[in-house]
Design a protein around this motif. Structure first.
Motif, PDB file in Angstrom:
ATOM      1  N   ILE A 134       1.272   1.776  -5.439  1.00  0.00           N
ATOM      2  CA  ILE A 134       1.941   1.105  -4.325  1.00  0.00           C
ATOM      3  C   ILE A 134       1.256   1.459  -3.011  1.00  0.00           C
ATOM      4  CG2 ILE A 134       4.116   0.970  -3.040  1.00  0.00           C
ATOM      5  CD1 ILE A 134       5.584   1.052  -5.679  1.00  0.00           C
ATOM      6  N   VAL A 135       0.992   2.732  -2.786  1.00  0.00           N
ATOM      7  CA  VAL A 135       0.251   3.186  -1.603  1.00  0.00           C
ATOM      8  C   VAL A 135      -0.810   4.175  -2.085  1.00  0.00           C
ATOM      9  CG1 VAL A 135       0.374   4.389   0.605  1.00  0.00           C
ATOM     10  CG2 VAL A 135       2.243   2.885  -0.086  1.00  0.00           C
ATOM     11  N   PRO A 136      -2.087   3.761  -2.074  1.00  0.00           N
ATOM     12  CA  PRO A 136      -3.137   4.643  -2.598  1.00  0.00           C
ATOM     13  C   PRO A 136      -3.110   6.033  -1.957  1.00  0.00           C
ATOM     14  CG  PRO A 136      -4.010   2.448  -2.189  1.00  0.00           C
ATOM     15  CD  PRO A 136      -2.604   2.466  -1.641  1.00  0.00           C
ATOM     16  N   GLY A 137      -3.154   7.051  -2.775  1.00  0.00           N
ATOM     17  CA  GLY A 137      -3.182   8.418  -2.277  1.00  0.00           C
ATOM     18  C   GLY A 137      -1.818   9.005  -1.974  1.00  0.00           C
ATOM     19  N   ARG A 138      -0.786   8.209  -2.083  1.00  0.00           N
ATOM     20  CA  ARG A 138       0.537   8.656  -1.664  1.00  0.00           C
ATOM     21  C   ARG A 138       1.041   9.860  -2.462  1.00  0.00           C
ATOM     22  NH1 ARG A 138       4.031   8.934   2.610  1.00  0.00           N
ATOM     23  NH2 ARG A 138       6.137   9.240   1.811  1.00  0.00           N
ATOM     24  N   SER A 139       0.656   9.982  -3.723  1.00  0.00           N
ATOM     25  CA  SER A 139       1.189  11.094  -4.529  1.00  0.00           C
ATOM     26  C   SER A 139       0.728  12.439  -3.971  1.00  0.00           C
ATOM     27  CB  SER A 139       0.767  10.958  -5.998  1.00  0.00           C
ATOM     28  OG  SER A 139      -0.625  11.161  -6.133  1.00  0.00           O
ATOM     29  N   LEU A 140      -0.344  12.430  -3.134  1.00  0.00           N
ATOM     30  CA  LEU A 140      -0.814  13.676  -2.512  1.00  0.00           C
ATOM     31  C   LEU A 140      -0.090  13.940  -1.201  1.00  0.00           C
ATOM     32  CD1 LEU A 140      -4.639  13.178  -3.133  1.00  0.00           C
ATOM     33  CD2 LEU A 140      -3.003  14.546  -4.469  1.00  0.00           C
ATOM     34  N   ASP A 195       3.887  -5.592   7.853  1.00  0.00           N
ATOM     35  CA  ASP A 195       4.215  -5.426   9.266  1.00  0.00           C
ATOM     36  C   ASP A 195       4.073  -3.942   9.622  1.00  0.00           C
ATOM     37  OD1 ASP A 195       4.847  -8.120   9.386  1.00  0.00           O
ATOM     38  OD2 ASP A 195       6.929  -7.775   8.843  1.00  0.00           O
ATOM     39  N   PRO A 196       4.158  -3.604  10.922  1.00  0.00           N
ATOM     40  CA  PRO A 196       4.056  -2.180  11.275  1.00  0.00           C
ATOM     41  C   PRO A 196       5.108  -1.355  10.533  1.00  0.00           C
ATOM     42  CG  PRO A 196       3.964  -3.548  13.241  1.00  0.00           C
ATOM     43  CD  PRO A 196       4.299  -4.462  12.096  1.00  0.00           C
ATOM     44  N   PRO A 197       4.725  -0.150  10.101  1.00  0.00           N
ATOM     45  CA  PRO A 197       5.662   0.710   9.367  1.00  0.00           C
ATOM     46  C   PRO A 197       6.904   0.997  10.200  1.00  0.00           C
ATOM     47  CG  PRO A 197       3.453   1.671   9.405  1.00  0.00           C
ATOM     48  CD  PRO A 197       3.414   0.474  10.299  1.00  0.00           C
ATOM     49  N   GLU A 198       8.041   1.028   9.545  1.00  0.00           N
ATOM     50  CA  GLU A 198       9.296   1.376  10.211  1.00  0.00           C
ATOM     51  C   GLU A 198       9.725   2.748   9.744  1.00  0.00           C
ATOM     52  OE1 GLU A 198      11.866  -1.761   8.869  1.00  0.00           O
ATOM     53  OE2 GLU A 198      10.930  -3.271  10.172  1.00  0.00           O
ATOM     54  N   GLY A 199       9.573   3.750  10.608  1.00  0.00           N
ATOM     55  CA  GLY A 199       9.964   5.111  10.247  1.00  0.00           C
ATOM     56  C   GLY A 199      11.460   5.170   9.983  1.00  0.00           C
TER      57      GLY A 199
ATOM     58  N   THR B  87      11.650 -13.421  -7.786  1.00  0.00           N
ATOM     59  CA  THR B  87      11.637 -12.139  -7.088  1.00  0.00           C
ATOM     60  C   THR B  87      10.930 -12.279  -5.747  1.00  0.00           C
ATOM     61  OG1 THR B  87      11.491 -11.022  -9.226  1.00  0.00           O
ATOM     62  CG2 THR B  87      10.979  -9.698  -7.272  1.00  0.00           C
ATOM     63  N   LEU B  88      11.573 -11.820  -4.686  1.00  0.00           N
ATOM     64  CA  LEU B  88      10.957 -11.767  -3.362  1.00  0.00           C
ATOM     65  C   LEU B  88      10.778 -10.288  -3.016  1.00  0.00           C
ATOM     66  CD1 LEU B  88      13.465 -14.279  -1.717  1.00  0.00           C
ATOM     67  CD2 LEU B  88      11.253 -14.811  -2.766  1.00  0.00           C
ATOM     68  N   THR B  89       9.566  -9.902  -2.641  1.00  0.00           N
ATOM     69  CA  THR B  89       9.348  -8.487  -2.308  1.00  0.00           C
ATOM     70  C   THR B  89       9.309  -8.355  -0.794  1.00  0.00           C
ATOM     71  OG1 THR B  89       6.995  -8.883  -2.658  1.00  0.00           O
ATOM     72  CG2 THR B  89       8.201  -7.821  -4.434  1.00  0.00           C
ATOM     73  N   ASP B  90      10.218  -7.548  -0.269  1.00  0.00           N
ATOM     74  CA  ASP B  90      10.404  -7.450   1.175  1.00  0.00           C
ATOM     75  C   ASP B  90       9.787  -6.203   1.793  1.00  0.00           C
ATOM     76  OD1 ASP B  90      11.865  -9.843   1.225  1.00  0.00           O
ATOM     77  OD2 ASP B  90      13.731  -8.809   0.743  1.00  0.00           O
ATOM     78  N   GLY B  91       9.479  -5.213   0.970  1.00  0.00           N
ATOM     79  CA  GLY B  91       8.893  -4.025   1.576  1.00  0.00           C
ATOM     80  C   GLY B  91       8.669  -2.906   0.587  1.00  0.00           C
ATOM     81  N   GLY B 186       9.653   6.016   5.354  1.00  0.00           N
ATOM     82  CA  GLY B 186      10.120   4.794   6.011  1.00  0.00           C
ATOM     83  C   GLY B 186       9.781   3.593   5.159  1.00  0.00           C
ATOM     84  N   VAL B 187       9.762   2.452   5.824  1.00  0.00           N
ATOM     85  CA  VAL B 187       9.535   1.196   5.100  1.00  0.00           C
ATOM     86  C   VAL B 187       8.293   0.501   5.635  1.00  0.00           C
ATOM     87  CG1 VAL B 187      10.474  -1.110   4.634  1.00  0.00           C
ATOM     88  CG2 VAL B 187      11.992   0.880   4.612  1.00  0.00           C
ATOM     89  N   LEU B 188       7.513  -0.022   4.751  1.00  0.00           N
ATOM     90  CA  LEU B 188       6.389  -0.881   5.103  1.00  0.00           C
ATOM     91  C   LEU B 188       6.845  -2.306   4.782  1.00  0.00           C
ATOM     92  CD1 LEU B 188       3.618   0.179   6.064  1.00  0.00           C
ATOM     93  CD2 LEU B 188       2.810  -0.041   3.722  1.00  0.00           C
TER      94      LEU B 188
END
Lengths: 211, 211
Positions: A134-140, A195-199, B87-91, B186-188
């Motif tokens: 889903i997000v490369p490298g995220r597991s680290l 879109d920009p990440p939402e913290g 299925t719609l993927t929102d984030g 957070g959410v992307l």
């Protein structure tokens, strides 16, 4: 040197528009790696079910995961036949005629028998692979699952051995006699953007979130 | 006044995270109308198959279409049980812990028995609905299908009566003791965008294409 290909079976033989189909391993892997949601089909008490779920590919294995109480995963872990389909939609194809409208897409179908992953080390690797897909490298850059969390997670393995891909690309293909009709014809390319990440509010965020 | 809802069956009863599920007709319709590719599941000779295909909703009916020789549609037109999933993927939801990573999505599952549409007027209406679902109003700005094209097209009808929706929205839900970990959480948000239209080369284009 010919490209490595999957052996075709009656389930993965393209029946129509065969020129849009391939059994090349590299093409199948590429589509699986670009997508991140698959549609998992299986049969339960005679009924077909199709669930969306995330996944990861590791070599020639597809990993799917869910809560230990997850209905689809529980059914699969008993050793069910599945069809896992991943579809990327690349564009809308508008032709002069309604009949020749189409969608540009790339899709993969993987047929096989799912089985539960029981080895704790493989489970941990698969869980990381799904996060990293889903997000490369995220597991680290997150807390790895505890043993208890891994026990609460069901991970199933589907071998990627009976698989094929199909794709459509390019513009509309109208009948010659329709080409001068006044309607617009062409492709509306589509792609998915972030879109920009939402913290997350109320969370203590690392520097990554604040700059 | 309560919202109209679908009667739940054993196939549409949410088993886990029930708070994310609904049987409200309006929610199911909204998701079906926003998507444009469904994943069609059915059983053939004991095997599950999941094909991506376009569709349209007209009231409480879902129309799927394909070439008359299309394997999936031919199987369906004989009266097969299907599960149609949109299925719609929102984030992407990034949590402090790998375990709480998730995906924000909205999905619908429709279970039912497909049947071929044979009435020419209903076939024509359904064909227009499918084109209009991809680009609203498009059926008024292209050549309508000829009788011959309609005969070469298989359209199947799935009643939207046994259906449910499920959705996840919002930020990550971490365990309290993990909230101060330094990882970003957070959410992307994701969405699908259309790039500028690409006119088909060699075609005579209407004014819509040239300005």
């Amino acid at each position: 040197v010919p490209e490595p290909t999957f052996t075709r079976t009656h389930r993965t033989t393209h029946r129509r528009k065969k020129e849009r189909g391939t059994h090349e391993v590299a093409s199948v892997h590429e589509i699986l790696d670009e997508g991140f949601v698959c549609h998992l089909g299986f049969v339960h008490e005679g009924s077909p079910y199709v669930f969306p779920t995330s996944y990861a590919r590791e070599g020639d294995v597809l990993y799917l995961h869910g809560a230990a109480a997850n209905f689809a995963l529980r059914t699969l872990s008993a050793g069910a036949d599945v069809c896992v389909t991943v579809t990327l939609t690349d564009g809308l194809v508008l032709a002069k005629s309604a009949f020749h409208h189409s969608v540009n897409y790339r899709s993969v179908m993987v047929f096989g028998r799912a089985e539960a992953v029981t080895d704790p080390a493989e489970k941990a690797r698969a869980a990381s692979a799904i996060v990293d897909h889903i997000v490369p490298g995220r597991s680290l850059d997150c807390l790895l699952p505890t043993d208890e969390e891994l026990r609460a997670t069901l991970i199933v393995r589907v071998p990627i051995t009976e698989a094929s891909a199909k794709a459509r690309a390019g513009g509309p293909i109208d009948d010659a006699e329709d080409l001068e009709l006044p309607h617009w014809a062409g492709v509306l390319p589509l792609h998915t953007v972030a879109d920009p990440p939402e913290g997350a509010p109320g969370y203590v965020q690392s520097w990554r979130a604040t700059r």
